[in-house]
Design an enzyme around this catalytic site. Sequence first.
Site, PDB file in Angstrom:
ATOM      1  CD  GLU A 163      -2.486  -1.079   2.973  1.00 24.94           C
ATOM      2  OE1 GLU A 163      -2.718  -0.541   3.196  1.00 24.94           O
ATOM      3  OE2 GLU A 163      -4.033  -2.327   2.268  1.00 24.94           O
ATOM      4  CG  ASN A 208      -1.368  -6.817  -1.065  1.00 24.68           C
ATOM      5  OD1 ASN A 208      -2.081  -7.698  -1.927  1.00 24.68           O
ATOM      6  ND2 ASN A 208      -1.517  -6.445  -0.037  1.00 24.68           N
ATOM      7  CG  HIS A 244     -10.204  -5.185   1.283  1.00 25.71           C
ATOM      8  ND1 HIS A 244     -10.256  -6.994   2.747  1.00 25.71           N
ATOM      9  CD2 HIS A 244      -8.883  -5.160   1.483  1.00 25.71           C
ATOM     10  CE1 HIS A 244      -9.326  -6.645   2.892  1.00 25.71           C
ATOM     11  NE2 HIS A 244      -7.710  -6.418   2.652  1.00 25.71           N
ATOM     12  CD  GLU A 274      -4.501  -7.643   2.166  1.00 22.79           C
ATOM     13  OE1 GLU A 274      -5.998  -6.737   2.808  1.00 22.79           O
ATOM     14  OE2 GLU A 274      -3.815  -7.241   2.003  1.00 22.79           O
ATOM     15  CG  ASP A 276     -12.776  -8.949   2.361  1.00 23.56           C
ATOM     16  OD1 ASP A 276     -13.212  -7.648   2.096  1.00 23.56           O
ATOM     17  OD2 ASP A 276     -12.605  -8.439   4.349  1.00 23.56           O
TER      18      ASP A 276
END
Length: 368
Positions: A163, A208, A244, A274, A276
């Site tokens: 990030e 990432n 996400h 990741e 969701d």
Amino acid sequence: MHVLLVVGTLAALVAAVPSKNPYASALAPPYLNLLAKAKGKLWFGTATDIPGVEQQDQEYMSILNDSKIFGQLTPANAMKFQFTEPEQNNFTYAGGQEVIDLAKQHGNRYVRCHNLVWVTEVSEWVLDRNWTAEALTEVMKNHIYNVVTHFGDSCYSWDVVNEALNDNGTWAPSVWFDTIGPEYFYKAYQFAEEAVKLTGKDIKLYYNDYNIEYPGPKATGVVGLVKELKRRKLKIDGVGLETHYEVGTAPSYEQQIEASKMYTALGVDIARTELDVRFTQLPYNSSGLALQAKEYYDAVKSCVDIRQCIGMTVWDFVDKYSWVPGTFPGKGGADIYGLGNSNYTRKPAYYAVGDALAGHPCSVCGHN
Ligand SMILES: *[C@@H]1O[C@H](CO)[C@@H](O)[C@H](O)[C@H]1NC(C)=O
Ligand SMILES: *[C@@H]1O[C@H](CO)[C@@H](O)[C@H](O)[C@H]1NC(C)=O
Ligand SMILES: *[C@@H]1O[C@H](CO)[C@@H](O)[C@H](O)[C@H]1NC(C)=O
Ligand SMILES: *[C@@H]1O[C@H](CO)[C@@H](O)[C@H](O)[C@H]1NC(C)=O
Ligand SMILES: *[C@@H]1O[C@H](CO)[C@@H](O)[C@H](O)[C@H]1NC(C)=O
Ligand SMILES: *[C@@H]1O[C@H](CO)[C@@H](O)[C@H](O)[C@H]1NC(C)=O
């Protein structure tokens, strides 16, 4: 007569054998990892916040241990800076090792190691001092060398920098960027590559980030970072698309394919790291669950359909332990298990993932 007898005997047998596993419905097909492997992927996996209270939860552990469902683990926290180097140059590896052991004890599964350099979960001793750029660069180098050489190829890959960008594609602030400037980013990859060479093993290095799963300034920014790493002849093997999402605003399948190709065109792999899809309004309803299922379906299908997308990872699998409510108060219901606070009943999203991995149309997405 004969056929009837056989059928009758079979039925009696099935009835006579009680289901030994009390969690059978949470462990039944579809088997997400086996389906992913059948499509040529390395895994369908999950993040897990171990060591933690989850380890006392038998049903959680039964699912986590099942390599038919999860073929890869990501330590949600245990390998982050504040846990691996809580005091300067005093490294603690036990938490990360527990995740590695769990991955290996059940099916010799992959571990995505996460992460080396990030704005968050940095030790207090790093944040409490005014470093010169040179001194903080040495801190970064020492951390990367120690952690990467310690875990070696128990890690399939490392998220080297996590990030680094704002949503508009500019550099995000962090102790690293604020002190060292943009060179921190390239130095981190240089040190990680040197550390990998010291191990003599094949360990992949990833970048990432989130909000890079669709075209836009941040995705363009990541393309720039990868190009610059390549121009400098530094090792970069892949881009992790965190994935996400919020129910109702996830990017389309087409947008996700377009962004994915922006990265793979540079000669790197990608992974969904990741995944969701959280509700912004709770409690959720049945049409919301169908929409969430569709958004999971599109994300997974857009990995299945791209050869260089090596695998997909959910950021934990059950709402009970989701990071979402703690970070976004009032939001939740983001995971594939936990229908209606049942703890471990699967949501439509679970079956949507299964459909996407099998190459089937979505059977649970309603009219979405
Ligand atoms: C899960 O695996 C770990 C490590 O092998 C083991 O200690 C634990 O008992 C297992 N738990 C369940 C519920 O299967
Ligand atoms: C390193 O940390 C451990 C655990 O916190 C502690 O017991 C140990 O004394 C520390 N070692 C040094 C050299 O500071
Ligand atoms: C760091 O520098 C700032 C600004 O110069 C100063 O206010 C602060 O007290 C310094 N902190 C330490 C721990 O030296
Ligand atoms: C980019 O976004 C950051 C964080 O929101 C903001 O501080 C910065 O001013 C923006 N820069 C530009 C050029 O829009
Ligand atoms: C059901 O949930 C969706 C998504 O969360 C929401 O947009 C919609 O308004 C809800 N419908 C009803 C009837 O409450
Ligand atoms: C879910 O788990 C909690 C313990 O974590 C338990 O108290 C509760 O009864 C469970 N709910 C259901 C519906 O099984």
